[in-house]
Enzyme design. Structure first.
Site, PDB file in Angstrom:
ATOM      1  N   SER A 117       0.814  -1.213   0.000  1.00  0.00           N
ATOM      2  CA  SER A 117       0.000   0.000   0.000  1.00  0.00           C
ATOM      3  C   SER A 117       0.848   1.264   0.000  1.00  0.00           C
ATOM      4  CB  SER A 117      -0.915   0.028   1.228  1.00  0.00           C
ATOM      5  OG  SER A 117      -1.732  -1.107   1.287  1.00  0.00           O
ATOM      6  N   HIS A 131      -1.746  -2.748  -6.262  1.00  0.00           N
ATOM      7  CA  HIS A 131      -2.338  -2.323  -4.994  1.00  0.00           C
ATOM      8  C   HIS A 131      -3.854  -2.485  -5.067  1.00  0.00           C
ATOM      9  CE1 HIS A 131      -3.342   1.146  -2.020  1.00  0.00           C
ATOM     10  NE2 HIS A 131      -3.437  -0.028  -1.451  1.00  0.00           N
ATOM     11  N   GLU A 184      -4.539   0.062  -8.222  1.00  0.00           N
ATOM     12  CA  GLU A 184      -3.400   0.885  -8.605  1.00  0.00           C
ATOM     13  C   GLU A 184      -2.294  -0.037  -9.115  1.00  0.00           C
ATOM     14  OE1 GLU A 184      -2.965   4.960  -6.144  1.00  0.00           O
ATOM     15  OE2 GLU A 184      -2.726   3.173  -4.927  1.00  0.00           O
ATOM     16  N   ASN A 204      -3.034   6.710  -1.471  1.00  0.00           N
ATOM     17  CA  ASN A 204      -2.640   6.826  -0.076  1.00  0.00           C
ATOM     18  C   ASN A 204      -1.742   8.025   0.189  1.00  0.00           C
ATOM     19  OD1 ASN A 204      -4.136   4.734   0.917  1.00  0.00           O
ATOM     20  ND2 ASN A 204      -2.514   3.209   0.750  1.00  0.00           N
TER      21      ASN A 204
END
Length: 694
Positions: A407, A428, A440, A478
């Site tokens: 992540s 991800h 992702e 993130n």
């Protein structure tokens, strides 16, 4: 002018063929030529019946959405459909593929409908901030009943041919030879009077059941303007004569076309279409590797979810965990998931059994030797992941793609543990992987083009919104989440409460606020990330050590029953906790901060503007390829309200000058926080430009 509608003859039957690839959208040209062909066929005394069909892979998938930004142009679809319905000769719709929006309204105006088994039916206008505007809210309840219409008009439900036949939407299903079957049927009904949907009464229904279901649907669509208006139009079908109901529907539809939400949702529609085109372009620009079998390393919730995602697409999957107990827990997750799907009627017993059997289990990494793709989903620790990849480098076959589900961590550093960094990529997934649409795909400078193209293509195959992003801390999603969480922490220091911040963010349209999200994902996860990035935190961030204080108190979030909130047994919604209130009082006292009232507007701007600024940095640094990628990441991965168009679309509506000025003011007021206003953002603001229009 190219012919988009062709009139052919089969004896006494007129065949009107729509040919406007790729989806036979009802553009102005199609409407004009369909009207012309109708006049010709209906005026020909030798024609006894008409069949309307389409070339290509689909019937009509809706209107030409590009026209929604233009003034209304004649011929208008309701007038065209009224001509079809009022025809004195029977008109049959031959349906296949997608029968959506205006395409379904076209079918409803015909007197008879037959379909191939692959046909799908929907009125998805609410997903574009609209309501059906050519009779969908008036004809559908008359033909299929109010409850079925409610699900399709307000809920946007898509139904298959079996369901369409069950509710009376279609009259017949044919296995093959759709067009010839329609022509044969046209000969049968040629001497019958046309069966007009407008003349049918709405079947009796239980108003209490209808109202209860309507309330349930609207509660899931909070903040969206179109669904309650669609419900209102649908209800008028049983209150008003047909023509008055049609006029009411049309009035709402026209008003909605230029509404802010409709504009925002059109932006999302075109952004998703542009992304799909880029994924196809990747596949054309590089050879892709065949991915027929996949191994997933790590049988935790994420690894198990990824395995389910793959099996649901029909891909044989090996789930590997070197700890026997962990592997058995993963097996239990899989079995419970498919048992639940069976009990809910989402799968039949054969299909549930087939998908379950696609997942095999192993406790040794050497068992991945035959996999075309290996996805690592172990503990979020760089050293652990590097060790896994060292071993995979030994066991994976030549040409296998090695992916990490990290992540936040550096994918290049993970790839460096192998002798084949060109074969290593980030994938991800978002939790739960079998539900969340975002993927992702993290590219490194070393990754081979065919590896990137292959994984993007697999993402589309899995039904994911697969977005290629560069390798940096937190990637695209993130990284923005981290700056929002940092700013939310500063707001607490200055005087806001967790419930204040969360209420404002929920009110904007997110499903939960920053502190509710932190409690859900785990305070311990945030603590571990802060430990790993300790050397990169500013002094202001280090002093805002609320995460460390919660972690030291054993308040890990929902998993421990307390975090920023306290959680009663069996409850997922937290309640305000005096412990946190007192912790904030003591924290401010130690820091010498005098708390102040912070209004809702400031909370919202502080949380969103720092994300917009960071998104501009991502664009400057080439981490993302397109403004649309930022919007789609946050729409599909983090619950940004779709009807507001995405983060950078929203920035344009606020005005980049407003955003840049606010950020500059905060940079001066909170100098110790090191806010760096994006040069791109400042230039665009000065030049009066926008993200989504250049």
């Amino acid at each position: 002018m190219n012919s988009t509608v062709v009139l052919q003859r089969d004896g006494e039957i007129a065949l009107l063929l729509i040919d406007n690839p790729p989806v036979n959208a009802l553009s102005r040209q199609v409407r004009e030529q369909l009207l012309e062909c109708l006049h010709q066929a209906l005026g020909d005394k030798t024609v006894t019946a008409l069949v309307i069909a389409s070339e290509g892979n689909t019937f009509v998938a809706g209107a030409d959405i590009k026209e929604f930004d233009l003034p209304l142009q004649a011929p208008h679809l309701p007038d065209l459909l009224a001509m079809i319905e009022n025809a004195t000769k029977p008109v049959i719709a031959a349906l296949h593929g997608s029968v959506f929006g205006g395409g379904l309204e076209l079918a409803l105006a015909c007197h008879y409908r037959l379909a191939e088994g692959n046909a799908r039916f929907a009125l998805p206008e609410v997903s574009l901030g609209l309501i059906p505007g050519a009779g969908g809210t008036q004809r559908l309840p008359r033909l299929c009943g109010a409850l079925a219409a409610l699900e399709m008009v307000v809920g946007g439900e898509r139904i298959d041919t079996a369901r369409a036949l069950q509710i009376g939407l279609i009259d017949k299903v044919v296995a093959t030879e759709l067009r010839s079957s329609a022509i044969s049927w046209a000969y049968e009904v040629a001497q019958r009077p046309p069966r007009r949907v407008r003349e049918q009464p709405i079947p009796a229904y239980d108003a209490a059941v209808f109202n209860e279901r309507a309330a349930q649907l609207l509660s899931k669509l909070s903040g969206q303007e179109a669904p309650p208006l669609a419900l209102e139009a649908l209800q008028q079908a049983s209150r008003l004569p047909f023509e008055a109901g049609m006029a009411h529907e049309r009035e709402i539809f026209i008003a909605r076309r230029q509404s802010p939400q409709a504009h925002a949702l059109r932006h999302v529609f075109f952004a998703e279409r542009e992304l799909a085109a880029r994924v196809r372009a990747h596949a054309r620009s590089a050879p892709t590797r065949s991915i027929e079998t996949v191994a997933v390393i790590g049988a935790g919730l994420m690894g198990s979810g990824i395995a389910l995602c793959l099996a649901n697409t029909g891909i044989p999957t090996l789930l590997v965990d070197t700890q026997e107990q962990a592997l058995e827990r993963g097996r239990l997750v899989v079995e419970r998931y498919y048992q639940g799907s069976l009990e809910k009627g989402k799968l039949n017993a054969d299909e549930a059994s087939r998908r379950t059997s696609l997942i095999r289990y192993a406790t040794t990494l050497s068992s991945v030797a035959d996999a075309d793709l290996i996805i690592e989903a172990v503990f979020e620790d760089l050293a652990i992941k590097q060790e896994v990849f060292r071993q995979l480098d030994q066991f994976a076959k030549p040409g296998a793609i090695l992916a990490t589900n990290t992540s936040y961590l550096d994918v290049t550093a993970i790839a460096s543990a192998t002798s084949r960094p060109g074969d290593v990529i980030g994938m991800h997934f978002f939790s739960p992987a079998q539900v969340m649409r975002l993927l992702e795909v993290v590219r490194t400078p070393q990754v081979l083009p065919e590896v990137l193209a292959s994984v993007l293509q697999l993402g589309a195959r899995l039904g994911k919104t697969a977005i290629a992003v560069g390798n940096c801390y937190g990637f695209a999603g993130n990284r923005l989440l981290a700056v929002r969480e940092r700013e939310a922490g500063f707001l607490l220091e200055e005087g806001a409460s967790p419930q204040d911040v969360d209420r404002v963010i929920r009110g904007f349209g997110f499903p939960m606020g920053p502190f509710e999200l932190r409690d859900l994902s785990g305070v311990d996860i945030a603590w571990r990330n802060r430990q790993g990035r300790a050397g990169h935190l500013s002094e202001a961030e280090r002093r805002c050590d609320l995460i460390e204080q919660l972690h030291a108190a054993g308040r890990l979030g929902q998993k421990s029953g307390a975090g920023y909130y306290r959680y009663e047994q069996g409850q997922r919604r937290g309640v305000a906790d005096e412990f946190v209130s007192q912790m904030l009082v003591e924290h401010r006292r130690r820091r010498g901060i005098t708390p102040r009232p912070i209004g809702d507007d400031e909370i919202l701007a502080r949380c969103l503007f720092v994300m917009i600024n960071e998104a501009a940095h991502l664009l400057e640094q080439g981490i993302v390829d397109s403004v649309n990628d930022i919007d789609l990441v946050w729409l599909h991965g983090y619950g940004f309200p779709r009807y507001k168009g995405g983060l950078l679309y929203y920035a344009d509506q606020v005005g980049l000058a407003t955003v840049a000025t606010a950020l500059s003011n905060w940079a001066r007021a909170f100098a110790e926080r090191g806010i760096e206003v994006s040069g791109m953002l400042q230039r665009m603001a000065e030049e009066g430009r926008s993200f989504t229009h250049g």
